[in-house]
Design a protein around this motif. Sequence first.
Motif, PDB file in Angstrom:
ATOM      1  N   SER A  45       0.840  -1.210   0.000  1.00  0.00           N
ATOM      2  CA  SER A  45       0.000   0.000   0.000  1.00  0.00           C
ATOM      3  C   SER A  45       0.863   1.244   0.000  1.00  0.00           C
ATOM      4  O   SER A  45       0.549   2.234  -0.671  1.00  0.00           O
ATOM      5  N   ASP A 166      -6.019  -0.801  -4.733  1.00  0.00           N
ATOM      6  CA  ASP A 166      -5.425  -1.390  -3.528  1.00  0.00           C
ATOM      7  C   ASP A 166      -6.362  -2.466  -2.988  1.00  0.00           C
ATOM      8  O   ASP A 166      -7.384  -2.159  -2.398  1.00  0.00           O
ATOM      9  N   GLU A 167      -5.995  -3.711  -3.204  1.00  0.00           N
ATOM     10  CA  GLU A 167      -6.803  -4.851  -2.782  1.00  0.00           C
ATOM     11  C   GLU A 167      -8.265  -4.674  -3.181  1.00  0.00           C
ATOM     12  O   GLU A 167      -9.145  -4.690  -2.321  1.00  0.00           O
TER      13      GLU A 167
HETATM   14 MG   LIG Z   1      -2.225  -2.750   2.268  1.00  0.00          MG
END
Ligand SMILES: [Mg+2]
Lengths: 233, 415
Positions: A45, A166-167
Amino acid sequence: MIEIKDLHKSYKTGASSLHVLKGINFSVKEGELVSIMGSSGSGKSTLLNILGMLDEADEGTYTLDNFPIKNLNEKVAAKYRNKFLGFIFQSFNLINYKSALDNVALPLYYQGVGRKERMDKSFAYLEKVGLADWANHLPNELSGGQKQRVAIARALASEPKVLLADEPTGALDTKTSYEVMDLIQGINDEGKTILVVTHEDDIAHMTKRIVNLKDGLIIDDSYVNQVRAIENV
Amino acid sequence: MFNLERWEEIFETIRKNKLRTFLTGVSVASGIFILVILLGVSTGMQNGVQQQFQRDAANRISVWTGATSIEYKGLNPGRDIQLTNNDYDLIDRKYQDQLEYKSSIYRIWGGLVNYKNESGSYRVEGVLPDYQFLESATLTDGRFINYADNKRYEKIAVIGLKVYKDLFKDKKSAIGKSIEVQGILFKVVGVYTDPGGEREESRVFVPLSTAQKVFGAGQDVGSLAFTLPQEDNFEQAVKTSKAFTDKLEKQLKEAHTIAPEDESAIDINNSLENMKNVYDMMRNIRLFFWFVGIATILAGVVGVSNIMLIIVKERTKEIGIRKALGAQPLSVVGMILHESVFVTTIAGFFGLLFGMLLLEFVGPMVETDFISNPTVNFQVAVSTVFILIFAGAIAGFFPAWRASRIKPIVALRDE
Ligand SMILES: [Mg+2]
Ligand SMILES: Nc1ncnc2c1ncn2[C@@H]1O[C@H](COP(=O)(O)OP(=O)(O)O)[C@@H](O)[C@H]1O
């Protein structure tokens, strides 16, 4: 499209300092679909946030579409984000009191696009992610997968050069995850550059290239045979 | 300000967050409401006090007597002091060129007055011609008592409008009619009205000389009344009249052998001085009300500011999202500030409106000795509106600034 060289980042918490990124080098060409993998806490991240100009590196260079990204003030950063980047988050980050359509229209509002055009464009993107019928619903009336589709439509609305996710499937079940990945693959097929952070192997293999992070360094960076998500739905 | 898109954003935010907007609004509206009411009451008090003073000539000086309270030159305390024509004549002669109006008065409290079958109990005052001006009385019919009436002990009377209304039920002119005062016939020559209202119009004036004679008072008078000529400068006028009353007091005390420090034997009432004291007090009250009002608004501002801060905190994530999507710091400031100014202004207008409506409809019903017709003038209303907008900007500024500092990365971090 993206070039980073010798990127360092550490977080200071009180007296101690946590060195998260310890010299990252990599580049992404236009039209690529790249996944960044690594265990939790490996700095995925952090890297993505730096790429997204939401955070700044301590050391190293970063160029985005030939623009050097360095010491940007908030005003310019906001402008660049709006112009170059589209974000997709694990927790969707929709504005809960705005309808799906108004959420999608928000980046266009900050681009200064007029109301009529904004709404038409936003609606077209909602159609593209298959949510035309849900345009006037509030986020809490949508399922997780639908919310992520709205977020994807929103990320696309400003016609950015790069999508940063992000994910994106982190909060979704497998079936829904694959549907979202199918959508992302489709967008990539149209030529959009996309970076996806994930710690799930199957998701990573739905991209074309996997970058493996460990202890703040890239330990592996290789192209893979893309698995089409649609085959697994 | 004229950014249509921004307005749309704000309306949408307000529409979707009704409760929060309502609460913010109520706190501002009540602040303004209280300010308006306070200012109205302060104006009302001023009106009330002014009316009190309009009863008589504004610069009237009255002299009353009582009993001595201090032993002096071998005379025991508790001695009643009686004013006479002699006192009046001495003062008249000595201050002839300084006095504007002057009169001595002999009173009968609760004199019985009859006309035909109607009767009532009124104050009967034997007075000199100038008394009309000392009382600020205006004639609605006929004439006032004149010099010749006094000289010839004429049995004539000038009656108050209330007396006329009470006794002359046929509503015909009272002039030339005979009324009975304490069993003695007097001819009505005039009817007067007095700004002091019914209380002051419930009197019957007769010539002083006549009153003293028919009521067996000899040379006695009950009180003296004077005015000094008007002066442009109020402060100066107060000073002049103070100097005059001091001299007057000294002279009367000497004439009646009263100790200089005796406070109860001679009572001189100086309207101007009273008025100055009351005006000073009124000014202080008004200042105090402004102070309270502004403090209330400030409290409202702090309240709004607090609410906006909570809102900003609540909206941290949203602001982070907006920034990630390309919102400039300035646009975030603009958004919060705009919303706060808009909400305070609208709410403030409601407070202002309610306050003014209340004063408008309830105000005229308020009629006590101290408050009369409380209103808020236009100028004050306009200044409150500006205070409002300013207050909204202040209330919004700190939270807006805070909001613009929010880093998207911090706001977006998943807990
Ligand atoms: Mg992360
Ligand atoms: N703002 C921050 N302050 C301090 N430490 C942080 C901050 N953000 C992330 N970290 C730490 O940096 C490391 C990497 O975090 P992150 O990039 O979120 O990892 P990943 O996304 O790979 O799970 C973690 O140990 C995390 O605790």
